[in-house]
Design a protein around this motif. Structure first.
Motif, PDB file in Angstrom:
ATOM      1  N   ALA A 162      -0.388   0.411  -4.185  1.00  0.00           N
ATOM      2  CA  ALA A 162       0.982  -0.112  -4.238  1.00  0.00           C
ATOM      3  C   ALA A 162       1.721   0.379  -5.478  1.00  0.00           C
ATOM      4  N   ALA A 163       1.028   0.425  -6.613  1.00  0.00           N
ATOM      5  CA  ALA A 163       1.656   0.890  -7.851  1.00  0.00           C
ATOM      6  C   ALA A 163       2.045   2.364  -7.733  1.00  0.00           C
ATOM      7  N   HIS A 164       1.178   3.165  -7.118  1.00  0.00           N
ATOM      8  CA  HIS A 164       1.481   4.584  -6.944  1.00  0.00           C
ATOM      9  C   HIS A 164       2.652   4.774  -5.989  1.00  0.00           C
ATOM     10  N   ALA A 165       2.713   3.961  -4.930  1.00  0.00           N
ATOM     11  CA  ALA A 165       3.826   4.046  -3.985  1.00  0.00           C
ATOM     12  C   ALA A 165       5.142   3.683  -4.667  1.00  0.00           C
ATOM     13  N   GLU A 166       5.131   2.664  -5.508  1.00  0.00           N
ATOM     14  CA  GLU A 166       6.351   2.253  -6.217  1.00  0.00           C
ATOM     15  C   GLU A 166       6.790   3.322  -7.207  1.00  0.00           C
ATOM     16  N   ARG A 167       5.813   3.955  -7.859  1.00  0.00           N
ATOM     17  CA  ARG A 167       6.132   4.980  -8.857  1.00  0.00           C
ATOM     18  C   ARG A 167       6.697   6.245  -8.209  1.00  0.00           C
ATOM     19  N   THR A 168       6.151   6.621  -7.055  1.00  0.00           N
ATOM     20  CA  THR A 168       6.576   7.869  -6.404  1.00  0.00           C
ATOM     21  C   THR A 168       7.712   7.655  -5.408  1.00  0.00           C
ATOM     22  N   GLY A 169       7.908   6.420  -4.954  1.00  0.00           N
ATOM     23  CA  GLY A 169       8.933   6.147  -3.948  1.00  0.00           C
ATOM     24  C   GLY A 169       8.504   6.509  -2.537  1.00  0.00           C
ATOM     25  N   GLU A 170       7.256   6.934  -2.348  1.00  0.00           N
ATOM     26  CA  GLU A 170       6.746   7.305  -1.019  1.00  0.00           C
ATOM     27  C   GLU A 170       5.957   6.123  -0.448  1.00  0.00           C
ATOM     28  N   ARG A 171       6.292   5.676   0.752  1.00  0.00           N
ATOM     29  CA  ARG A 171       5.620   4.511   1.319  1.00  0.00           C
ATOM     30  C   ARG A 171       4.938   4.784   2.657  1.00  0.00           C
ATOM     31  N   ARG A 216      11.096  -3.495  -5.083  1.00  0.00           N
ATOM     32  CA  ARG A 216      10.065  -4.139  -5.904  1.00  0.00           C
ATOM     33  C   ARG A 216       9.019  -4.876  -5.058  1.00  0.00           C
ATOM     34  N   GLN A 217       9.210  -4.921  -3.741  1.00  0.00           N
ATOM     35  CA  GLN A 217       8.396  -5.826  -2.941  1.00  0.00           C
ATOM     36  C   GLN A 217       6.989  -5.322  -2.653  1.00  0.00           C
ATOM     37  N   SER A 218       6.789  -4.007  -2.580  1.00  0.00           N
ATOM     38  CA  SER A 218       5.438  -3.512  -2.294  1.00  0.00           C
ATOM     39  C   SER A 218       4.458  -3.968  -3.378  1.00  0.00           C
ATOM     40  N   ARG A 219       4.863  -3.834  -4.627  1.00  0.00           N
ATOM     41  CA  ARG A 219       3.985  -4.245  -5.730  1.00  0.00           C
ATOM     42  C   ARG A 219       3.771  -5.754  -5.719  1.00  0.00           C
ATOM     43  N   ILE A 220       4.843  -6.521  -5.447  1.00  0.00           N
ATOM     44  CA  ILE A 220       4.718  -7.976  -5.424  1.00  0.00           C
ATOM     45  C   ILE A 220       3.857  -8.424  -4.250  1.00  0.00           C
ATOM     46  N   MET A 221       4.016  -7.778  -3.097  1.00  0.00           N
ATOM     47  CA  MET A 221       3.172  -8.127  -1.951  1.00  0.00           C
ATOM     48  C   MET A 221       1.710  -7.794  -2.231  1.00  0.00           C
ATOM     49  N   SER A 222       1.471  -6.729  -2.991  1.00  0.00           N
ATOM     50  CA  SER A 222       0.079  -6.409  -3.332  1.00  0.00           C
ATOM     51  C   SER A 222      -0.506  -7.494  -4.218  1.00  0.00           C
ATOM     52  N   LEU A 223       0.325  -8.114  -5.057  1.00  0.00           N
ATOM     53  CA  LEU A 223      -0.145  -9.236  -5.869  1.00  0.00           C
ATOM     54  C   LEU A 223      -0.391 -10.460  -4.999  1.00  0.00           C
TER      55      LEU A 223
END
Length: 439
Positions: free
Chosen positions: A312-321, A154-161
């Motif tokens: 970040a939302a797309h990365a979280e949705r696809t699991g690709e970072r 969950r951290q990529s999306r939270i870090m983007s915030l």
């Protein structure tokens, strides 16, 4: 399979489903309750760090500062910031993040306000150095605090915030700083840049006083979570932390930590070089109005807010970072290079600067989700501080590099090309990180 085993499996599945539902509800509450406040605090942290770039438009002439003196003054903040990173972060981990974050905010607000009193280069250097010392622990503490609430996925999306604070610092900070300097010039015998430092420092002090009331220390101490929700979040984090490195000395031997530090150094040289020199880059295209320049600095960062969160939302949705982290940095390097092709055309330069800054900010948000994937406990406290120390060193190098290259070459465009090359190197290093750590 006998009926007893079937019943046990059904009970386990039901328990897991209930735990997932409780965690989902809990994270909705956590994101509403703590993230906006931390973003607001980091916004003023970032604004008080970079508003010297806007002050430069008046301050440099008023105090008779050369480009190199300004670059050293802007960058010396990061000496204090870098020297205090690791010890302050380890101390914060032991003493508790809330109390330390509150004290840090109050102290940096007072130092930032005192910058209005500088009259000589040495006083300018001293004020910037002390600002770095007082602010050093805030960002690592904020990242560690969020790590106590959110698992790695969950951290990529939270870090983007969290990193919305940086572009918002330029989107809102530019126009506000420009308006403050223009509207308060010669008010009660003070220059506009002096009033700007004072007024923009006050929110940090007030937020520091509010922080202890607003932020609970951990999920189990959050009164607005039910017992089931708090336990679901805590259990999830305990299971994840059991798989991570928790000792700082062990983390120091990891090549991944040093790779992350190198990446952070390279792209942050570009980041801070742009932050402190963007108003000057825009001015070099032919504009002279302080307010117009401040308003234009908002455009790239406004676009970056959208791009960063969509990425970040797309990365979280696809699991690709991996590619979500590297590709934006390649775009950033290309945008910076292209912005030098029309150095005297404001519209074209702004278009490519916007592309470059958007790519840079998109990578920044993705990057800071990586340390929490491999570090916990004192390893996270020390490791995050080490990585952020590299960013601090970049903050020292970036402004001085820009000033030195501009003075040597006589062209701000050459300095921008140097930043583009460093961003390209950062993108290549991101691809060198093992794929399993980016998944």
């Amino acid at each position: 399979m006998n009926s007893g085993n079937t019943a046990a499996l059904d009970a386990t599945a039901a328990e897991a489903a209930a735990c997932d539902a409780a965690a989902h509800t809990a994270y909705a509450k956590v994101t509403r309750r703590i993230v906006p406040f931390i973003v607001l605090c980091y916004f003023f942290s970032y604004l008080d760090r970079v508003n010297v770039g806007f002050a430069k438009l008046q301050m440099q002439q008023a105090l008779g500062l050369s480009d190199v003196v300004y670059g050293v003054g802007a960058g010396i903040f990061f000496w204090g910031y870098m020297l205090c990173q690791v010890p302050s972060s380890l101390l914060i981990y032991r003493l508790g993040m809330r109390r330390c974050m509150a004290a840090i905010m109050i102290l940096w607000g007072l130092v930032s306000a005192a910058t209005m009193l500088v009259t000589t280069p040495m006083e300018f250097y001293a004020a910037r150095f002390l600002l770095g010392v007082t602010e050093a622990g805030f960002f690592p503490a904020a990242v560690m605090y969020l790590n106590k609430w959110y698992p790695a996925d969950r951290q990529s999306r939270i870090m983007s915030l969290l990193f919305l604070a940086m572009p918002l610092g330029m989107v809102l900070g530019g126009p506000v700083s420009g308006a403050l300097m223009a509207g308060t010039h010669d008010l009660h015998g003070l220059d506009g840049w002096q009033w700007m430092f004072l007024i923009e420092a006050l929110p940090a002090v007030l937020l520091g006083l509010l922080l202890l009331r607003m932020l609970p220390e951990s999920p189990r101490e959050a009164r607005w979570l039910s017992a089931e929700e708090a336990e679901a979040v805590s259990a999830l984090l305990d299971r994840e932390n059991a798989r991570k490195s928790t000792r700082f000395l062990t983390a120091l031997r990891s090549p991944v930590l040093w790779t992350l530090m190198a990446i952070c150094l390279l792209f942050n040289i570009g980041n801070y070089g742009l932050v402190f020199w963007l108003p000057t880059i825009i001015q070099s295209t032919g504009l002279q109005s302080t307010l117009e320049i401040a308003l234009l600095t908002a455009i790239p960062y406004a676009v970056a807010c959208v791009v960063m969160n969509r990425n970040a939302a797309h990365a979280e949705r696809t699991g690709e970072r991996r590619w979500h982290c590297a590709v934006p940095m390649f775009v950033a390097a290309g945008g910076m290079w292209a912005s030098t092709l029309a150095p005297h055309n404001t519209a074209i330069a702004m278009c490519f600067l916007t592309i470059g800054i958007s790519g840079l900010m998109a990578t920044l948000a993705m990057f800071w989700g990586l340390p929490g994937r491999v570090l916990a406990g004192t390893a996270a406290a020390g490791g995050i501080a080490m990585i952020n120390s590299a960013a601090s060193l970049a903050g020292l190098i970036g402004p001085i590099l820009m000033g030195g290259v501009k003075q040597w070459s006589g062209s701000i465009s050459v300095a921008v090309l140097v930043l583009a090359a460093l961003m390209l190197a950062a993108a290549l290093l991101i691809l060198a990180i093992p794929r399993r750590l980016m998944a």
